[in-house]
Design an enzyme around this catalytic site. Structure first.
Site, PDB file in Angstrom:
ATOM      1  N   VAL A 100       8.415   3.881  17.020  1.00  0.00           N
ATOM      2  CA  VAL A 100       8.262   2.717  17.900  1.00  0.00           C
ATOM      3  C   VAL A 100       7.572   1.578  17.154  1.00  0.00           C
ATOM      4  O   VAL A 100       7.914   0.408  17.337  1.00  0.00           O
ATOM      5  CB  VAL A 100       7.487   3.095  19.187  1.00  0.00           C
ATOM      6  CG1 VAL A 100       7.233   1.865  20.050  1.00  0.00           C
ATOM      7  CG2 VAL A 100       8.247   4.152  19.980  1.00  0.00           C
ATOM      8  N   CYS A 101       6.612   1.921  16.293  1.00  0.00           N
ATOM      9  CA  CYS A 101       5.809   0.911  15.589  1.00  0.00           C
ATOM     10  C   CYS A 101       6.650  -0.127  14.845  1.00  0.00           C
ATOM     11  O   CYS A 101       6.412  -1.328  15.003  1.00  0.00           O
ATOM     12  CB  CYS A 101       4.818   1.576  14.644  1.00  0.00           C
ATOM     13  SG  CYS A 101       3.656   2.676  15.495  1.00  0.00           S
ATOM     14  N   PRO A 102       7.658   0.265  14.051  1.00  0.00           N
ATOM     15  CA  PRO A 102       8.417  -0.772  13.349  1.00  0.00           C
ATOM     16  C   PRO A 102       9.204  -1.674  14.298  1.00  0.00           C
ATOM     17  O   PRO A 102       9.408  -2.846  13.993  1.00  0.00           O
ATOM     18  CB  PRO A 102       9.341   0.011  12.417  1.00  0.00           C
ATOM     19  CG  PRO A 102       9.386   1.392  12.943  1.00  0.00           C
ATOM     20  CD  PRO A 102       8.078   1.615  13.648  1.00  0.00           C
TER      21      PRO A 102
ATOM     22  N   LEU B  24       6.466  -4.231  15.449  1.00  0.00           N
ATOM     23  CA  LEU B  24       6.060  -5.138  14.376  1.00  0.00           C
ATOM     24  C   LEU B  24       7.211  -6.048  13.965  1.00  0.00           C
ATOM     25  O   LEU B  24       7.006  -7.221  13.644  1.00  0.00           O
ATOM     26  CB  LEU B  24       5.519  -4.349  13.188  1.00  0.00           C
ATOM     27  CG  LEU B  24       4.268  -3.502  13.472  1.00  0.00           C
ATOM     28  CD1 LEU B  24       3.807  -2.798  12.206  1.00  0.00           C
ATOM     29  CD2 LEU B  24       3.152  -4.302  14.082  1.00  0.00           C
TER      30      LEU B  24
END
Length: 188
Positions: free
Chosen positions: A47-49, A52
């Site tokens: 999920v993080c990329p 960001l």
């Protein structure tokens, strides 16, 4: 969790990866402009990329509003560089990626998952006085939306410039605001 609204950011100094270099970032860098501290669990995840990358896609809009983005995880600055160099999505990032391997900054914002040594998905919008005006915390599987964050920042900036008005739900820049008064009670 205590309310962080209108509290000052605790002092910190950290190393960040930014535009191909390692730089020092401190709480002093947040003063005099709008800032977002955008905590996420870990580099090289799922999920993080997407989050960001979404911020990177909207970064010019944040900059036009005088807002700096700081992403923060408990990874090292070396890991941030490796991720930036190896991921097409993360390679778009132009904002500082703060490394918090000690977890001190993450703990100061009360988003540390102690048993994992990782940050929750915490978003903190800080005004030019260094005070937190918006807090959002999501569980690990729920990604955030940069456009919605930008909408909230526009509202916070409007209210700062117009302290006798408030922005109703779903307010968009240019729309009508409300002026709280006795005459308005019960009429909305």
């Amino acid at each position: 969790m205590a309310s962080y609204i209108n509290t000052e950011v605790k002092p910190f100094t950290a190393t960040a990866y930014h535009n191909g270099e390692f730089i020092q970032v401190s709480s002093d860098d947040l003063k005099g402009k709008w800032s977002v501290m955008f905590f996420y669990p870990a580099d090289f995840t799922f999920v993080c990329p997407t989050e960001l990358g979404d911020l990177a896609d909207h970064y010019d809009e944040f900059q036009k509003r005088g807002v700096e983005i700081y992403s923060v995880s408990t990874d090292t600055h070396f890991t941030h560089k490796a991720w930036h160099d190896s991921s097409e999505t993360i390679n778009k990032i132009q904002y500082p990626m703060i490394a918090d391997p000690s977890g001190n900054i993450t703990r100061d914002f009360d988003v540390m998952i102690e048993e994992a040594g990782l940050a929750d998905r915490g978003t903190f919008v800080i005004d030019p006085d260094g005070k937190i005006q918006i807090v959002e915390i999501n569980s690990g599987g729920i990604g955030r939306d940069a456009a919605e964050l930008l909408r909230k920042i526009k509202a916070a900036q409007y209210i700062r410039a117009n302290p006798n008005e408030v922005c109703p739900a779903k307010w968009e820049e240019g729309e009508e605001t409300l002026a709280p008064s006795l005459d308005l009670v019960g009429k909305i």
